[in-house]
Design a protein around this motif. Structure first.
Motif, PDB file in Angstrom:
ATOM      1  N   TRP A  37       0.840  -1.195   0.000  1.00 26.63           N
ATOM      2  CA  TRP A  37       0.000   0.000   0.000  1.00 26.63           C
ATOM      3  C   TRP A  37       0.880   1.252   0.000  1.00 26.63           C
ATOM      4  CZ3 TRP A  37      -1.770  -4.576   1.767  1.00 26.63           C
ATOM      5  CH2 TRP A  37      -3.091  -4.934   1.446  1.00 26.63           C
ATOM      6  N   GLU A  42      -5.621   1.888  -1.740  1.00 27.33           N
ATOM      7  CA  GLU A  42      -5.696   0.896  -2.806  1.00 27.33           C
ATOM      8  C   GLU A  42      -6.514  -0.321  -2.374  1.00 27.33           C
ATOM      9  OE1 GLU A  42      -1.407   2.597  -3.001  1.00 27.33           O
ATOM     10  OE2 GLU A  42      -2.888   2.069  -1.489  1.00 27.33           O
ATOM     11  N   THR A  43      -7.110  -1.011  -3.337  1.00 31.78           N
ATOM     12  CA  THR A  43      -7.764  -2.280  -3.061  1.00 31.78           C
ATOM     13  C   THR A  43      -6.685  -3.333  -2.820  1.00 31.78           C
ATOM     14  OG1 THR A  43      -7.774  -3.026  -5.363  1.00 31.78           O
ATOM     15  CG2 THR A  43      -9.643  -1.649  -4.634  1.00 31.78           C
ATOM     16  N   GLN A  46      -5.075  -4.222  -6.092  1.00 33.54           N
ATOM     17  CA  GLN A  46      -4.133  -3.202  -6.548  1.00 33.54           C
ATOM     18  C   GLN A  46      -2.836  -3.258  -5.744  1.00 33.54           C
ATOM     19  OE1 GLN A  46      -6.704   0.186  -5.976  1.00 33.54           O
ATOM     20  NE2 GLN A  46      -7.164   0.384  -8.164  1.00 33.54           N
ATOM     21  N   ALA A  47      -2.960  -3.478  -4.441  1.00 34.00           N
ATOM     22  CA  ALA A  47      -1.782  -3.543  -3.573  1.00 34.00           C
ATOM     23  C   ALA A  47      -0.891  -4.723  -3.939  1.00 34.00           C
ATOM     24  CB  ALA A  47      -2.206  -3.617  -2.113  1.00 34.00           C
ATOM     25  N   GLN A  50       0.981  -3.848  -6.936  1.00 34.88           N
ATOM     26  CA  GLN A  50       2.018  -2.851  -6.686  1.00 34.88           C
ATOM     27  C   GLN A  50       3.296  -3.476  -6.131  1.00 34.88           C
ATOM     28  OE1 GLN A  50      -0.682   1.192  -6.115  1.00 34.88           O
ATOM     29  NE2 GLN A  50       0.149   0.199  -4.286  1.00 34.88           N
TER      30      GLN A  50
END
Length: 278
Positions: A37, A42-43, A46-47, A50
Motif C-alpha cells: 500500500w 488501494e484495493t 491493486q496492492a 504494486q
C-alpha cells in the motif's frame, strides 16, 4: 536466525500449498504474497499488483531478457510482467496445485515443478531473478543464494522480498510469535536482515538497495483474517478445509493473528533486497 524445533522440509512445504490451494485463491487470490500500500486507499488486488511492480522496477527489465521466478506460486507475478515486457520467464514451485495453474499462463512462461535447491538450470543462463516470499521456505538459505548466483550472469540482478526476524526481539515474541509462525507456515527458518546480507555476500552478490516496507504491507493479514472469518459462514469449501482433521496444514489459521501482531510490534519485518551478481 529463528529455527523451530521441528523444521519443515520440502515435502511439508509442498503439502501446505497443495492442501490450502482453495483457501489461498478464494481468500487472497492468485498472488500468493503481501500487498503493498503506497497511498493506503488501494484495493487488496491493486496492492498485490504494486508489490509486483516494485520488484519489476528493481529488476530493470530489458527486452529479450531471461528471468527466473524462484517460488513462482500460480505464475501471477510472471503473467503481470509478461503483459508489460518482451521477456521470457522460468518459474519453479514445489506445489502440484500451483504448477497446474502456472503451466497454462503463457507460452513465454515455463513453470517447473521442481525444488529450487536442486533446480538443474544452466549456469549463467539468466539475466535476472526474483524471489517473492519464497526464500523463507528454503531448507538452506546459503544454498538458496548459491543457486541464484550460479544461474545468473555477472551483473544480473536478484530481488528478494522476505519475511525477516526483527532486531533485538524479546524472548516472549520469539516463543509466542516467530517460532509458531515458522511452524504453522512451514518455514524451516526465518533469517534476519543481517543474515540475508551475509548469505548473499558469501554467494557472490553486491547489495544495491534494501528497503523495509513492513508498514506498507502489514494490512495484508488483517484483510486475510477478515475474509477468512466471513468465509467460515459463507463458503462451505473453506469451512470444510478449516474444520477437517484431515487438513494437516489447518494450524496456519493460528498464524493470521500472530502475523498481524508480529508485523505491528516489529518482531517480524518485511524487507525488499536488490542485489547484483559479481
Amino acid at each position: 536466525m529463528i529455527v523451530p524445533d521441528q523444521p519443515s522440509d520440502t515435502a511439508s512445504v509442498a503439502l501446505h500449498y497443495d492442501e490450502l490451494d482453495l483457501a489461498y485463491r478464494r481468500i487472497w487470490g492468485d498472488h500468493v504474497h503481501h500487498g503493498y500500500w503506497r497511498r493506503g486507499d488501494e484495493t487488496p488486488e491493486q496492492a498485490a499488483g504494486q508489490l509486483v511492480a516494485e520488484v519489476e522496477r528493481r529488476l530493470g527489465i530489458e527486452p529479450g531478457q531471461r528471468l527466473c521466478d524462484i517460488g513462482c506460486g500460480y505464475g501471477a507475478t510472471a503473467a503481470d510482467m509478461l503483459a508489460r515486457h518482451d521477456v521470457s520467464i522460468t518459474g519453479l514451485t514445489l506445489s502440484a496445485a500451483q504448477h497446474r495453474i502456472g503451466s497454462a499462463r503463457s507460452p513465454r512462461f515455463t513453470c517447473l515443478l521442481r525444488d529450487w535447491l536442486d533446480n538443474g538450470l544452466d549456469p549463467g543462463s539468466f539475466d535476472g531473478a526474483y524471489a517473492i516470499e519464497s526464500s523463507e521456505h528454503m531448507t538452506s538459505k546459503p544454498r538458496f543464494f548459491g543457486q541464484a548466483r550460479r544461474i545468473l550472469r555477472p551483473g544480473g540482478r536478484l530481488i528478494v522480498c522476505a519475511w525477516l526476524e526483527g532486531e533485538a526481539v524479546p524472548a516472549w515474541q520469539v516463543r509466542h510469535l516467530l517460532l509458531p509462525i515458522c511452524r504453522e507456515g512451514r518455514l524451516p527458518s526465518m533469517g534476519s536482515r543481517k543474515d540475508y546480507l551475509e548469505w548473499a555476500s558469501a554467494a557472490g552478490f553486491r547489495l544495491m538497495d534494501y528497503q523495509d516496507v513492513s508498514r506498507e504491507v502489514r494490512r495484508t493479514w488483517s484483510i486475510c483474517l477478515a475474509r477468512f472469518s466471513q468465509s467460515l459462514f459463507s463458503d462451505r469449501g473453506i469451512r470444510q478445509l478449516a474444520l477437517s482433521r484431515a487438513t494437516t496444514s489447518r494450524n496456519f489459521i493460528l498464524s493470521l493473528p500472530r502475523l498481524i501482531l508480529a508485523l505491528r510490534t516489529g518482531a517480524m519485518r518485511y524487507g525488499i533486497f536488490q542485489w547484483e551478481a559479481i
